[in-house]
Write an enzyme that holds these catalytic residues in place. Structure first.
Site, PDB file in Angstrom:
ATOM      1  CD  GLN A 136      -2.608   1.102   2.670  1.00 19.63           C
ATOM      2  OE1 GLN A 136      -2.146   0.496   3.642  1.00 19.63           O
ATOM      3  NE2 GLN A 136      -3.757   1.734   2.733  1.00 19.63           N
ATOM      4  CB  SER A 139       1.681   6.960   4.728  1.00 15.43           C
ATOM      5  OG  SER A 139       0.508   6.561   5.395  1.00 15.43           O
ATOM      6  CB  SER A 171       3.280  -3.087   5.551  1.00 16.33           C
ATOM      7  OG  SER A 171       3.018  -2.234   6.633  1.00 16.33           O
ATOM      8  CD  GLU A 254      -4.879   0.209   6.355  1.00 22.03           C
ATOM      9  OE1 GLU A 254      -3.699   0.090   6.722  1.00 22.03           O
ATOM     10  OE2 GLU A 254      -5.291   1.191   5.700  1.00 22.03           O
TER      11      GLU A 254
END
Length: 407
Positions: A136, A139, A171, A254
């Site tokens: 993902q 951020s 991650s 999520e």
């Protein structure tokens, strides 16, 4: 909310147990306490990813790759209740499941909701087969909780888009094949508009993954730098400048995934730790154990609530934020409790510590749960505004073109 299993659900649980017992890996998929966020040795991590892929392929071949996805993409097309039943039984038997949380748990449902037929046919079966792992890319250094402030740019060049920017806290980027990527495509629109959602091949030239070593010693998170990365136009999910809808779908899934678990530690393990450390007669510790058990049960029933909604065809809503906030607070309190029971030995680590440092990892690793999927304060804002109907925060940047917002 439904608490008791119907005869059909009880029969499904028995079917799950029969299949899992007949097909689970002989070693349960590896050490029970080993997961992608705590492994510190790259070779051990590589082996863990391989075990996760092998188990996912076994599930796919047996028709259990996904319980809730449509049958045309390899799923069973069943309800969230059925999914919860299978995951309950799977968790008791198999540990190697963690690397597909972003792909199957978040990306897949988003593609099902917003993708083209071609995208569904290309990406969904490959996820369920265990062939491709996803990460993902949301951020950024100045846009984490304030996701609308992202500054990674995408500029169109014919049938491609050229991407430049930086992502952080990604991650599993080091072993991922694909990523879901958010970019700024129109800085003249307000911050929550002008964002486009891409599907990115992580082998594309111009991508650099740099590990971030955590306080646990693991390097599960990464910085990802994108320099003149080219993405085909067909890899846009949804519409250009309309990425906020798919974003909300991803984040709701999520938060539900994070909040839908009481964590790796059950009350039996806590009681055993109390006895092993001689704390089982301490009245304060006993009271904290009772509180921990109560929180676990509350979380379990919140999970039933979401499963019931899912079985009725209702997508994850603001209640996913209540679950996310609850598991975050529980993780913090659990970390404090296990360290209190360890006493002075809590300062040790690894083989020198009780249970080979498992409890130190629990204490130090709590922040991946508490920050991932939106911080506690972000969840409180969502609950306040969308559940309790409180006035929203005052936003001085509302309606202002993104390029005019001070950075």
């Amino acid at each position: 909310m439904d608490f008791d299993e119907t005869p059909e659900e009880a029969a499904f649980r028995a079917e799950c147990i029969d299949w899992l017992d007949a097909n689970m890996p002989p070693d349960g998929g590896g050490p029970r306490d080993q997961n992608a966020t705590t492994i510190t040795d790259p070779e051990v991590e590589k082996a863990y990813v391989a075990r996760c892929k092998a188990w996912q392929r076994t599930k796919y071949d047996g028709g259990w790759g996904s319980i809730t996805w449509p049958t045309e993409y390899g799923g069973k097309g069943l309800s969230g209740i059925h999914d919860g039943i299978f995951k309950d039984e799977e968790a008791r038997r198999v540990s190697a499941t963690g690397v597909f949380a972003v792909g199957i748990g978040m990306t897949g449902p988003t593609i099902i909701a917003h993708g083209t037929d071609a995208q569904k046919e290309r990406y969904l079966p490959a996820m369920l087969k265990g062939d491709e792992v996803w990460c993902q890319l949301f951020s950024e250094p100045v846009a984490g909780s304030d996701l609308g402030g992202l500054r990674t740019t995408a500029v169109r060049d014919g049938d491609e888009w050229v991407i430049n920017g930086q992502k952080v806290w990604t991650s599993g980027a080091q072993f991922s094949d694909w990523g879901i990527l958010l970019t700024r495509t129109d800085p003249d629109q307000p911050k929550h508009r002008g964002i486009t959602y891409f599907l990115l091949d992580m082998r594309t030239p111009g991508i650099e993954v740099r590990p971030l070593v955590q306080i646990t010693g693991a390097a599960h998170f990464n910085e990802v730098f994108l320099s003149d990365v080219r993405i085909p136009h067909e890899n846009i999910l949804g519409e250009v400048n309309a990425g906020w809808g798919p974003i909300m779908t991803t984040l709701a899934n999520e938060r539900t995934a994070i909040g839908g678990s009481t964590g790796r530690t059950g009350i039996d393990q806590l009681v055993k730790l109390a006895r092993d450390t001689g704390c089982d007669r301490d009245p304060v510790i006993r009271q904290e154990l009772a509180k921990a058990y109560t929180r676990m049960e509350v979380l379990r029933y919140q999970g039933y609530r979401v499963r019931t909604a899912s079985s009725r065809g209702e997508p994850p809503g603001p209640e996913s934020s209540t679950m996310k906030l609850a598991i975050s607070l529980h993780s913090g309190l659990m970390g404090d409790l296990v360290m209190a029971m360890n006493g002075a030995t809590g300062m040790l680590s690894g083989d020198d510590a009780h249970d080979k440092g498992r409890w130190q990892q629990e204490f130090l690793g709590q922040w991946s749960v508490r920050i991932g999927g939106g911080t506690d304060n972000i969840q409180r804002n969502t609950i306040g505004e969308k559940v309790l109907g409180l006035p929203p925060d005052i936003r001085v940047d509302k309606g202002v073109a993104f390029r005019d917002i001070p950075s």
